[in-house]
Design a protein around this motif. Structure first.
Motif: not given
Length: 136
Positions: A37-40, A46-49, A72-76
């Motif tokens: 969770x922390x790494x995510x 860092x904009x690495x969605x 998760x929403x933005x990555x989808x």
């Protein structure tokens, strides 16, 4: 002398030992989840969605905070846009040729081209280089 009270105490001790073992196992699992969770969160900052979302997949939703749901929403959404963009680009370039994206004319003229090859997006810029900038 055997009493019912001794049986209850033994059962309680067994249950406590089992609970401690489960807590240790869950503690390790919980630490792993917290690390992911922390790494995510750090990757998303860092904009690495897409990488951040990949870390979040498989984690039970009860562990996710609002920031993780947003990732998760933005990555989808980003995945849909990326898929649409690369699908049309792949269809347009007919087997690996460059697709002209646009021209800019003005003080610095250039043309921009894209090419999709093996799921990788390449970009090429063409511009005029004045002879006075070249070293013989």
């Amino acid at each position: 002398e055997h009493t019912h009270e001794n049986d209850v105490t033994t059962d309680v001790e067994k249950n406590v030992a089992a609970a401690k073992l489960e807590a240790e196992e869950n503690g390790h699992h919980t630490t792993e989840i917290l690390n992911r969770l922390d790494r995510a969160r750090i990757l998303a900052n860092d904009d690495k969605l897409l990488l951040a979302a990949n870390l979040l997949h498989g984690i039970d939703e009860k562990h996710l905070q609002p920031i993780h749901h947003d990732i998760l929403k933005e990555a989808a959404i980003f995945n849909i846009i990326l898929e649409d963009s690369t699908t049309s680009l792949d269809r347009d370039n007919d087997g690996g040729g460059w697709v002209k994206q646009g021209d800019h004319t003005g003080r610095h003229n250039f043309s921009m081209y894209y090419k999709l090859k093996d799921k990788q997006l390449y970009c090429r810029l063409e511009t005029v280089v004045h002879s006075k900038l070249l070293v013989p």
